[in-house]
Design a protein around this motif. Structure first.
Motif, PDB file in Angstrom:
ATOM      1  N   SER A  58      15.317 -10.214  -4.870  1.00  0.00           N
ATOM      2  CA  SER A  58      15.724  -9.261  -3.845  1.00  0.00           C
ATOM      3  C   SER A  58      14.638  -8.201  -3.695  1.00  0.00           C
ATOM      4  N   ILE A  59      13.997  -8.193  -2.536  1.00  0.00           N
ATOM      5  CA  ILE A  59      12.987  -7.187  -2.208  1.00  0.00           C
ATOM      6  C   ILE A  59      13.683  -6.139  -1.352  1.00  0.00           C
ATOM      7  N   GLU A  60      13.737  -4.918  -1.845  1.00  0.00           N
ATOM      8  CA  GLU A  60      14.542  -3.882  -1.208  1.00  0.00           C
ATOM      9  C   GLU A  60      13.671  -2.727  -0.733  1.00  0.00           C
ATOM     10  N   ARG A  61      13.516  -2.614   0.576  1.00  0.00           N
ATOM     11  CA  ARG A  61      12.815  -1.509   1.229  1.00  0.00           C
ATOM     12  C   ARG A  61      11.467  -1.226   0.563  1.00  0.00           C
ATOM     13  N   LEU A  62      10.705  -2.280   0.389  1.00  0.00           N
ATOM     14  CA  LEU A  62       9.442  -2.213  -0.339  1.00  0.00           C
ATOM     15  C   LEU A  62       8.305  -1.719   0.550  1.00  0.00           C
ATOM     16  N   SER A  63       7.588  -0.713   0.061  1.00  0.00           N
ATOM     17  CA  SER A  63       6.353  -0.264   0.696  1.00  0.00           C
ATOM     18  C   SER A  63       5.244  -0.315  -0.342  1.00  0.00           C
ATOM     19  N   VAL A  64       4.100  -0.838   0.062  1.00  0.00           N
ATOM     20  CA  VAL A  64       2.961  -1.011  -0.839  1.00  0.00           C
ATOM     21  C   VAL A  64       1.749  -0.329  -0.238  1.00  0.00           C
ATOM     22  N   ALA A  65       1.013   0.384  -1.085  1.00  0.00           N
ATOM     23  CA  ALA A  65      -0.161   1.118  -0.613  1.00  0.00           C
ATOM     24  C   ALA A  65      -1.371   0.817  -1.482  1.00  0.00           C
ATOM     25  N   ILE A  66      -2.539   0.914  -0.866  1.00  0.00           N
ATOM     26  CA  ILE A  66      -3.812   0.917  -1.586  1.00  0.00           C
ATOM     27  C   ILE A  66      -4.518   2.198  -1.177  1.00  0.00           C
ATOM     28  N   GLY A  67      -4.770   3.057  -2.149  1.00  0.00           N
ATOM     29  CA  GLY A  67      -5.283   4.379  -1.817  1.00  0.00           C
ATOM     30  C   GLY A  67      -4.245   5.130  -1.008  1.00  0.00           C
ATOM     31  N   GLY A  68      -4.672   5.694   0.109  1.00  0.00           N
ATOM     32  CA  GLY A  68      -3.747   6.422   0.967  1.00  0.00           C
ATOM     33  C   GLY A  68      -3.232   5.616   2.139  1.00  0.00           C
TER      34      GLY A  68
END
Length: 321
Positions: free
Chosen positions: A6-16
């Motif tokens: 279950s992936i839930e409201r996932l946000s991924v960042a690199i740097g900014g």
């Protein structure tokens, strides 16, 4: 019962820079979920995040969570992730040419997975390796196990990578573009093998691809990614029969069909924007033939379709109607 993944409201960042924005997906045992979209949509980044390899590219989970059989993967340290990855979570990497160690024999590369994750002895691990190779229709498995990667064809290497993913008895397989660079016949064989394994063993398969034809052939559900967001997520048959998002419709329009007139195959004008230049509103609007003012200014939220799917489009009813 809760889904296996279950992936839930996932946000991924690199740097900014945020590359994945508010992604939600789920997958259960015995199910195949296709993750599709052009290059730059965030498919492989999703695979790296699920398998705990995000730090290798300097990435981080900015928000949300990934639950695997009830465990939040972000809460596990490196040792916990290594225990899952290769064991309960198998990973079929995108390029079999570079996924294998060029100076180690094929059999040894498969053996080590069951030795590490199942605790098998050398002899038992080799017996398991040969059994897996046989299941994957690799002829003369004992001889192939003694070969080096450069001595095998691309299709054979892909089978070896799948054997490595299966050697730890996984519950979930993440397959990142497993048919890239293979000819059409070999592609069909690899997809048939993967889907057969899911049905026979009750595995869950996250199949990442840009090929909508592969999705139509293999998947139960499909999530369409565009510029780091979910555009549409539905069962395969309803999506192909009546896509609700113009990007999903455009991808389906790119599939060649028997009897098509010469020159009738459609393309999608433009390209996925880089993450530093995502437009406001709907990120697909600069390429969308249906875009109106609201598309350029307001982000469309995911909402339910009549068949129980999800779509993020201000004009979904008009597109699907």
């Amino acid at each position: 019962m809760s889904p296996l993944l279950s992936i839930e409201r996932l946000s991924v960042a690199i740097g900014g820079v945020t590359l994945l924005d508010d992604i939600s997906l789920s997958l259960d045992r015995g199910q195949i979920l296709g993750l599709v979209g052009e290059s730059g949509s965030g498919k492989s980044l999703t695979a790296l995040t699920v398998t705990g390899l995000l730090p290798l590219i300097g990435g981080r989970i900015a928000s949300g969570r990934i639950l695997f059989d009830g465990t939040d993967l972000a809460s596990l340290g490196p040792a916990g992730l290594r225990k899952l990855r290769g064991g309960r979570i198998g990973f079929v990497m995108q390029n079999p040419m570079t996924a294998l160690d060029p100076v180690q024999r094929i059999g040894e590369q498969i053996d080590v997975v069951s030795r590490l994750h199942l605790g098998l002895s050398g002899e038992a691990a080799r017996a398991r390796t040969l059994d897996l190779m046989g299941q994957l229709r690799i002829p003369e498995a004992a001889a192939v196990a003694e070969a080096y990667p450069h001595q095998l064809s691309g299709g054979m290497k892909q089978r070896i990578v799948i054997a490595m993913a299966l050697a730890g008895e996984p519950d979930l397989i993440v397959a990142d573009e497993p048919t890239t660079a293979l000819d059409v016949t070999v592609q069909a064989q690899i997809i048939q093998i993967l889907t057969g394994l899911v049905r026979e063993r009750g595995l869950a398969l996250l199949l990442i691809t840009h090929d909508m034809g592969v999705v139509a052939q293999a998947c139960d559900r499909v999530a369409v990614l565009y510029a780091g967001r979910v555009a549409e997520e539905r069962a395969v048959d309803p999506l192909f029969e009546r896509p609700a998002h113009p990007y999903a419709a455009a991808l389906i329009g790119c599939i060649p069909r028997e009897g098509m007139a010469e020159g009738s195959l459609k393309g999608i004008a433009g390209s996925v924007p880089p993450a530093t230049q995502f437009p406001p509103g709907c990120r697909f609007h600069p390429r969308c033939p249906h875009a109106v003012d609201i598309c350029r200014t307001e982000r469309p939220l995911l909402r339910e379709t009549p068949d129980g799917g999800l779509v993020a489009c201000h004009l979904a009813e008009r597109i699907a109607g």
